[in-house]
Motif scaffolding. Structure first.
Motif, PDB file in Angstrom:
ATOM      1  N   GLY A 138       0.726  -1.098  -0.083  1.00 40.28           N
ATOM      2  CA  GLY A 138      -0.038   0.031  -0.216  1.00 40.28           C
ATOM      3  C   GLY A 138       0.943   1.124  -0.095  1.00 40.28           C
ATOM      4  O   GLY A 138       0.376   2.211  -0.769  1.00 40.28           O
ATOM      5  N   ARG A 139       1.935   1.165   0.871  1.00 41.68           N
ATOM      6  CA  ARG A 139       2.574   2.504   1.022  1.00 41.68           C
ATOM      7  C   ARG A 139       3.591   2.404  -0.451  1.00 41.68           C
ATOM      8  O   ARG A 139       3.645   3.772  -0.825  1.00 41.68           O
ATOM      9  CB  ARG A 139       3.852   2.381   1.999  1.00 41.68           C
ATOM     10  CG  ARG A 139       4.591   3.672   2.190  1.00 41.68           C
ATOM     11  CD  ARG A 139       5.356   3.535   3.588  1.00 41.68           C
ATOM     12  NE  ARG A 139       6.425   2.675   3.542  1.00 41.68           N
ATOM     13  CZ  ARG A 139       7.459   2.434   4.258  1.00 41.68           C
ATOM     14  NH1 ARG A 139       7.193   3.184   5.285  1.00 41.68           N
ATOM     15  NH2 ARG A 139       8.323   1.795   4.092  1.00 41.68           N
ATOM     16  N   GLY A 140       4.043   1.477  -1.012  1.00 42.61           N
ATOM     17  CA  GLY A 140       4.423   1.629  -2.432  1.00 42.61           C
ATOM     18  C   GLY A 140       3.620   2.287  -3.456  1.00 42.61           C
ATOM     19  O   GLY A 140       4.133   3.107  -4.316  1.00 42.61           O
ATOM     20  N   LEU A 141       2.347   1.868  -3.392  1.00 44.41           N
ATOM     21  CA  LEU A 141       1.321   2.462  -4.250  1.00 44.41           C
ATOM     22  C   LEU A 141       1.042   3.918  -3.911  1.00 44.41           C
ATOM     23  O   LEU A 141       1.050   4.794  -4.852  1.00 44.41           O
ATOM     24  CB  LEU A 141       0.180   1.785  -4.214  1.00 44.41           C
ATOM     25  CG  LEU A 141      -0.019   0.204  -4.725  1.00 44.41           C
ATOM     26  CD1 LEU A 141      -1.193  -0.473  -4.627  1.00 44.41           C
ATOM     27  CD2 LEU A 141       0.492   0.303  -6.369  1.00 44.41           C
ATOM     28  N   ALA A 142       0.931   4.357  -2.763  1.00 43.12           N
ATOM     29  CA  ALA A 142       0.986   5.566  -2.345  1.00 43.12           C
ATOM     30  C   ALA A 142       1.917   6.462  -2.751  1.00 43.12           C
ATOM     31  O   ALA A 142       2.066   7.684  -3.379  1.00 43.12           O
ATOM     32  CB  ALA A 142       0.633   5.904  -0.789  1.00 43.12           C
ATOM     33  N   ASN A 143       3.245   5.771  -2.544  1.00 41.01           N
ATOM     34  CA  ASN A 143       4.494   6.447  -3.235  1.00 41.01           C
ATOM     35  C   ASN A 143       4.518   6.740  -4.701  1.00 41.01           C
ATOM     36  O   ASN A 143       4.896   7.675  -5.416  1.00 41.01           O
ATOM     37  CB  ASN A 143       5.690   5.844  -2.823  1.00 41.01           C
ATOM     38  CG  ASN A 143       6.223   6.166  -1.554  1.00 41.01           C
ATOM     39  OD1 ASN A 143       6.010   7.206  -0.984  1.00 41.01           O
ATOM     40  ND2 ASN A 143       6.652   5.088  -0.640  1.00 41.01           N
ATOM     41  N   LEU A 144       3.924   5.916  -5.149  1.00 40.54           N
ATOM     42  CA  LEU A 144       3.900   5.776  -6.878  1.00 40.54           C
ATOM     43  C   LEU A 144       2.875   6.843  -7.229  1.00 40.54           C
ATOM     44  O   LEU A 144       3.224   7.811  -7.941  1.00 40.54           O
ATOM     45  CB  LEU A 144       3.144   4.461  -7.165  1.00 40.54           C
ATOM     46  CG  LEU A 144       2.716   4.506  -8.885  1.00 40.54           C
ATOM     47  CD1 LEU A 144       3.868   4.505  -9.785  1.00 40.54           C
ATOM     48  CD2 LEU A 144       2.093   3.050  -9.385  1.00 40.54           C
ATOM     49  N   TYR A 145       1.619   7.161  -6.498  1.00 38.91           N
ATOM     50  CA  TYR A 145       0.568   8.227  -7.074  1.00 38.91           C
ATOM     51  C   TYR A 145       1.391   9.382  -6.785  1.00 38.91           C
ATOM     52  O   TYR A 145       0.741  10.466  -7.395  1.00 38.91           O
ATOM     53  CB  TYR A 145      -0.538   8.043  -6.423  1.00 38.91           C
ATOM     54  CG  TYR A 145      -1.285   6.646  -7.089  1.00 38.91           C
ATOM     55  CD1 TYR A 145      -1.459   6.590  -8.295  1.00 38.91           C
ATOM     56  CD2 TYR A 145      -1.793   5.646  -5.917  1.00 38.91           C
ATOM     57  CE1 TYR A 145      -2.157   5.399  -8.747  1.00 38.91           C
ATOM     58  CE2 TYR A 145      -2.478   4.604  -6.528  1.00 38.91           C
ATOM     59  CZ  TYR A 145      -2.593   4.537  -7.944  1.00 38.91           C
ATOM     60  OH  TYR A 145      -3.255   3.292  -8.636  1.00 38.91           O
ATOM     61  N   GLU A 146       2.206   9.626  -5.692  1.00 43.37           N
ATOM     62  CA  GLU A 146       2.942  10.920  -5.544  1.00 43.37           C
ATOM     63  C   GLU A 146       4.165  11.013  -6.335  1.00 43.37           C
ATOM     64  O   GLU A 146       4.931  12.212  -6.039  1.00 43.37           O
ATOM     65  CB  GLU A 146       3.409  10.927  -3.776  1.00 43.37           C
ATOM     66  CG  GLU A 146       2.144  11.259  -3.219  1.00 43.37           C
ATOM     67  CD  GLU A 146       2.654  11.905  -1.703  1.00 43.37           C
ATOM     68  OE1 GLU A 146       3.397  11.333  -1.135  1.00 43.37           O
ATOM     69  OE2 GLU A 146       2.089  12.903  -1.331  1.00 43.37           O
ATOM     70  N   ASN A 147       4.232  10.275  -7.406  1.00 47.41           N
ATOM     71  CA  ASN A 147       5.549  10.299  -8.082  1.00 47.41           C
ATOM     72  C   ASN A 147       6.859  10.175  -7.287  1.00 47.41           C
ATOM     73  O   ASN A 147       8.050  10.518  -7.853  1.00 47.41           O
ATOM     74  CB  ASN A 147       5.683  11.554  -8.905  1.00 47.41           C
ATOM     75  CG  ASN A 147       4.673  11.685 -10.076  1.00 47.41           C
ATOM     76  OD1 ASN A 147       4.329  10.620 -10.548  1.00 47.41           O
ATOM     77  ND2 ASN A 147       3.954  12.723 -10.042  1.00 47.41           N
ATOM     78  N   ARG A 148       6.991   9.551  -6.109  1.00 44.85           N
ATOM     79  CA  ARG A 148       8.083   9.053  -5.560  1.00 44.85           C
ATOM     80  C   ARG A 148       8.464   7.726  -5.808  1.00 44.85           C
ATOM     81  O   ARG A 148       8.330   6.594  -5.219  1.00 44.85           O
ATOM     82  CB  ARG A 148       7.692   9.082  -3.967  1.00 44.85           C
ATOM     83  CG  ARG A 148       7.529  10.554  -3.328  1.00 44.85           C
ATOM     84  CD  ARG A 148       6.785  10.264  -2.179  1.00 44.85           C
ATOM     85  NE  ARG A 148       7.341   9.624  -1.012  1.00 44.85           N
ATOM     86  CZ  ARG A 148       8.304   9.967  -0.187  1.00 44.85           C
ATOM     87  NH1 ARG A 148       8.822  11.240  -0.083  1.00 44.85           N
ATOM     88  NH2 ARG A 148       9.111   9.148   0.630  1.00 44.85           N
ATOM     89  N   LEU A 149       9.150   7.716  -7.103  1.00 44.47           N
ATOM     90  CA  LEU A 149       9.354   6.358  -7.765  1.00 44.47           C
ATOM     91  C   LEU A 149      10.146   5.605  -7.251  1.00 44.47           C
ATOM     92  O   LEU A 149      10.084   4.168  -7.135  1.00 44.47           O
ATOM     93  CB  LEU A 149       9.493   6.602  -9.430  1.00 44.47           C
ATOM     94  CG  LEU A 149       8.282   7.436 -10.211  1.00 44.47           C
ATOM     95  CD1 LEU A 149       8.853   7.663 -11.454  1.00 44.47           C
ATOM     96  CD2 LEU A 149       7.143   6.791  -9.972  1.00 44.47           C
ATOM     97  N   GLU A 150      11.546   6.064  -6.805  1.00 39.82           N
ATOM     98  CA  GLU A 150      12.399   5.080  -6.231  1.00 39.82           C
ATOM     99  C   GLU A 150      12.075   4.512  -4.650  1.00 39.82           C
ATOM    100  O   GLU A 150      12.147   3.337  -4.520  1.00 39.82           O
ATOM    101  CB  GLU A 150      13.530   5.978  -5.683  1.00 39.82           C
ATOM    102  CG  GLU A 150      14.426   6.492  -6.957  1.00 39.82           C
ATOM    103  CD  GLU A 150      15.685   7.064  -6.689  1.00 39.82           C
ATOM    104  OE1 GLU A 150      16.197   7.040  -5.503  1.00 39.82           O
ATOM    105  OE2 GLU A 150      16.281   7.664  -7.564  1.00 39.82           O
ATOM    106  N   ALA A 151      11.113   5.383  -3.988  1.00 36.98           N
ATOM    107  CA  ALA A 151      10.576   4.922  -2.631  1.00 36.98           C
ATOM    108  C   ALA A 151       9.562   3.780  -3.062  1.00 36.98           C
ATOM    109  O   ALA A 151       9.510   2.661  -2.476  1.00 36.98           O
ATOM    110  CB  ALA A 151       9.924   5.984  -2.126  1.00 36.98           C
ATOM    111  N   ALA A 152       8.726   3.898  -4.324  1.00 38.25           N
ATOM    112  CA  ALA A 152       7.558   2.875  -4.499  1.00 38.25           C
ATOM    113  C   ALA A 152       8.494   1.732  -5.114  1.00 38.25           C
ATOM    114  O   ALA A 152       7.923   0.599  -4.606  1.00 38.25           O
ATOM    115  CB  ALA A 152       6.929   3.430  -5.744  1.00 38.25           C
TER     116      ALA A 152
END
Length: 842
Positions: A138-152
């Motif tokens: 879930g946190r990976g997807l939240a990072n994805l939608y915020e364009n925090r791609l490395e964290a995702a």
């Protein structure tokens, strides 16, 4: 599920509630959300009757998860709030995880990350590995939608490892799929498609998780493979509706709207996006609703709704998209609105919108296509300012960004379809160059923008056992259609295998190397020698040409493009009718029509170089659009004249290098396919005259051919050929074991120096935007073949053998391929073959 069904027959209320809970969880894993919901509700009722409140709380927590899957966020929150007072301390971490997922579903991604980080601390302390993985995902997807791609990527990779270590292969595969979504958001389409494929191979069941099909379809659409994407999305929409997954059904409708937008089906785009927006608003998903609104206005603006109200609404939609992180979509809508405003005379509004997009070009961490959009906005601003130098600089920056995106695309089909933005930037630059009246500048920019897929070469041929296996099965299936009693079933099997081949081909890994940039005029003139060069381009419906004769460069206006296309189509049709045979009384009419069309084409296209051709000069021509399939030898001034047709000047120069690098002592290979009356006689006669290797009868099979022709000096293939307009890389030549496809030829380490295809129509290429070409001949050119001789119209069998014998006799005598072909066709009254690539000698 079977055990749960057995337990349901027990009279004990607690046991029945537990059985319903087990059944609900199993149904969730199977993707049967409606069934899971029913079991959970019945289990909750049974637990309450039995006054098992902790079990009721656990069931409500499961119900909250199921409602989330169904897309009913309000019901999910209600069940979660009701469940929490009855959960143990260990189960509170799970509730916190679900709270984070609900925040994510509601597009509250910052709150989701904070909540899931807190949940992870609790779940890690309790060693609740399954829910730890859920929280990481879930946190990976939240990072994805915020364009925090490395964290995702980091979170999703960690979730995948945890699921895999717990033996939950399907969940781990889901994380692998979501990592594909990260790659897609980063603009790495090949990696995204490979990760999607790996997820399916690792156990992701697209029947129970049809949303995975949507993600893959979106990547295919971004790669320009819109027809494939729409088919996959429609299949996914049916499955999502059947499963009751309204949440992802809305996303699927939005993706379908985007596909319709790409093919200019604007009415369908508005309808699908409006339907998706309605669902998103019902689900209280403002970010996705904003995205759907942007697609609606993109379609309406492109359909001509360019009022002040429309522009104002589009600006608001773009601002909402940007606020929720949809940077690329916001830029695309602003660019469309800016163009509409400029056409409506609202210059200030247009400049304001473009100025909002232009800074994207400087954002290094943005995907290449986003930077290219920023450069496009800067180029449009420069055009409005009449600043040609700044416009050219912006177009160059945008083309570099696009080139960076396709550098990792080993699959030729992906490179062809990803060049749409390059064509738009190229059109801007070519228009500015034409306004300057500088022929060298026009030649430079037409070259910079055209045939960019052929301007890169895979560093090694694709090595994919699954692709090779699919090609073998496809060949076998095609041969089976000749023996089957059920032709419809056989053709369906062939179509399915063709789709498998295309699917595997776009997953090919590797890097490409770019061709050198075009040399200066002096070097180009030196390579041309006494030949004349004619490079055609089109701009806003008109044809232009740059000619080089004796190192003198001139720019010419050739008139309406539509006229040339109409006459070229007429000429090809009449030549094809003559080849198939006509009644004696009708023959003069066809001959007169073909001659008239050829003369009109010559008057429009060749006027700039006619004096040079009349002096016996050879011609190198770089066509544009549908003129790539013109039989140039049918034009009066080209009969008996060496004419070489090349996708671009850069390709011609590279082919000249390939010709010089070819082994002069290389072998000659003569090949005949089955079912063609003259083929074996032709191959044996040529082998008898020149020696070399002979592949006829049962030994003329694909693997033998590929191993024999790799790096050969001359290869001649006489066989039935078929060109596929719909799927040009499935164009083929018939061999003993079935069709030899362009996909097969792409496996060559180094193409033969000269290839002669004595087969109908296989010299043709499909032409897409930006003069991107694909087909059998262009595949050979892409693998390093210097010259390909092939037909672009049907040629009568009885004349083909004579043309081929004369052609090879001249080649053995040291005549350059283009001149040898011209003499052979003039001798036998033929005009359907063209010389592609270089056409000169070493």
């Amino acid at each position: 599920m079977r055990k749960a069904v057995e337990l349901l027959s027990d009279a004990d209320g607690e046991l029945r509630a537990l059985a319903r809970h087990i059944a609900a969880l199993a149904a969730v894993e199977q993707g049967r959300v409606r069934q899971a919901h029913r079991h959970a509700r019945l289990g909750l009722t049974a637990a309450r009757r039995a006054e098992r409140w902790r079990l009721a709380g656990q069931l409500q927590l499961t119900l909250a998860w199921i409602e989330l899957e169904r897309g009913d966020v309000d019901a999910s929150w209600a069940n979660l709030v009701a469940a929490e007072p009855q959960l143990s301390a260990a189960e509170q971490g799970r509730a916190a995880c679900l709270r984070g997922l609900l925040h994510c579903q509601g597009d509250q991604h910052r709150e989701a990350r904070a909540e899931l980080t807190r949940a992870l601390r609790s779940l890690t302390a309790d060693d609740d590995r399954r829910w730890m993985a859920n929280a990481l995902m879930g946190r990976g997807l939240a990072n994805l939608y915020e364009n925090r791609l490395e964290a995702a990527e980091s979170d999703l990779a960690a979730a995948e490892r945890v699921f895999a270590s717990a033996g939950q292969a399907a969940r781990a595969a889901g994380c692998r799929h979501n990592r594909g979504c990260v790659a897609f958001r980063a603009g790495d389409l090949p990696r995204a498609l490979r990760l999607f494929e790996e997820a399916v191979a690792a156990g992701l069941d697209v029947r129970s998780s049809p949303e995975a099909l949507v993600d893959r379809a979106e990547a295919l659409a971004a790669a320009g493979l819109t027809a494939d994407a729409r088919a996959v999305m429609e299949q996914a929409a049916d499955r999502l509706a059947a499963c009751g997954r309204a949440g992802r059904l809305a996303e699927t409708r939005l993706a379908l709207a985007s596909c319709a937008l790409q093919v200019d089906d604007l009415v369908a785009a508005v309808q699908a996006a409006t339907s998706a927006r309605r669902l998103f608003r019902t689900q209280r998903r403002p970010a996705w609703a904003a995205l759907a609104t942007a697609v609606v206005w993109q379609a309406k603006l492109r359909a001509g709704q360019c009022s002040r109200y429309s522009l104002s609404a589009a600006r608001r939609a773009a601002a909402a998209c940007a606020e929720f992180g949809w940077t690329g979509l916001a830029a695309e809508l602003r660019l469309t609105a800016a163009r509409c405003a400029a056409r409506a005379g609202m210059r200030a509004a247009s400049r304001k919108l473009l100025a909002m997009c232009a800074p994207l070009r400087e954002v290094v961490e943005s995907p290449p296509q986003h930077r290219a959009l920023g450069w496009l906005a800067e180029a449009l601003l420069a055009e409005q300012d009449d600043d040609a130098e700044r416009l050219f600089e912006a177009c160059e920056g945008g083309l570099r960004a696009v080139d960076g995106q396709i550098s990792d695309m080993a699959a030729f089909e992906l490179r062809v379809h990803t060049a749409g933005l390059a064509a738009e930037l190229g059109d801007l630059a070519v228009g500015a160059a034409l306004r300057s009246g500088d022929p060298e500048l026009v030649l430079r920019w037409t070259e910079r923008s055209r045939a960019s897929a052929l301007h890169r070469r895979a560093l090694r041929p694709p090595v994919d056992p699954q692709l090779n296996s699919a090609l073998v099965r496809l060949r076998s299936a095609v041969q089976g259609t000749q023996r089957t009693r059920d032709p419809k079933q056989a053709l369906r099997a062939v179509a399915g295998l063709e789709e498998q081949v295309r699917h595997r081909a776009i997953l090919v890994e590797g890097r490409t190397s770019g061709l050198p940039m075009q040399s200066g005029l002096d070097e180009l003139a030196a390579e041309l020698g006494d030949a004349a060069l004619l490079s055609l381009c089109s701009y806003r419906g008109r044809l232009f040409a740059v000619s080089i004769v004796d190192a003198k460069v001139r720019l010419h206006v050739l008139g309406p493009e539509s006229n040339a296309h109409a006459q070229a189509a007429r000429l090809r049709h009449l030549l094809a009718r003559q080849a198939s045979g006509t009644a004696p009384r009708a023959a003069p009419m066809f001959e007169y029509g073909a001659r008239q069309a050829a003369e009109e084409l010559q008057a429009q296209l060749l006027d700039p170089v006619l004096p040079a051709l009349e002096r016996g000069r050879p011609l190198v021509v770089v066509p544009t659009g549908r003129l790539h399939v013109l039989p140039w030898a049918a034009l009066p001034a080209c009969r008996g004249r060496g004419v070489t047709v090349s996708p671009s000047v850069r390709c011609w120069l590279r082919a000249a290098q390939d010709a010089r690098a070819a082994d002069p002592a290389g072998s000659a290979v003569w090949i005949a396919g089955p079912g063609l009356r003259h083929a074996e006689r032709e191959a044996r006669a040529l082998h008898g005259a020149a020696g070399g290797r002979l592949l006829v009868g049962e030994v003329a099979i694909t693997d033998r051919l590929l191993s024999t022709v790799d790096g050969a000096a001359v290869v001649h293939i006489a066989a039935h050929g078929r060109f596929r307009d719909d799927q040009p890389l499935l164009s083929c030549l018939d061999l003993a074991d079935g069709p030899l496809y362009a996909y097969d030829l792409d496996r060559l380490h180094r193409g033969p120096a000269t290839v002669v295809l004595s087969a109908c129509d296989v010299g043709r290429s499909a032409v897409s935007r930006g003069d991107q070409l694909s087909g059998l001949a262009t595949t050979l050119l892409g693998r390093g073949t210097a010259t390909v001789i092939a037909s672009v119209v049907p040629v009568p069998d009885e004349r083909t053998v004579g043309v081929m014998m004369s052609l090879h006799r001249a080649l053995r005598g040291g005549v350059a391929p283009a001149e040898a072909l011209a003499a052979a066709q003039a001798e036998h009254g033929e005009s359907g073959f063209v010389c592609l690539g270089y056409g000169g000698d070493r």
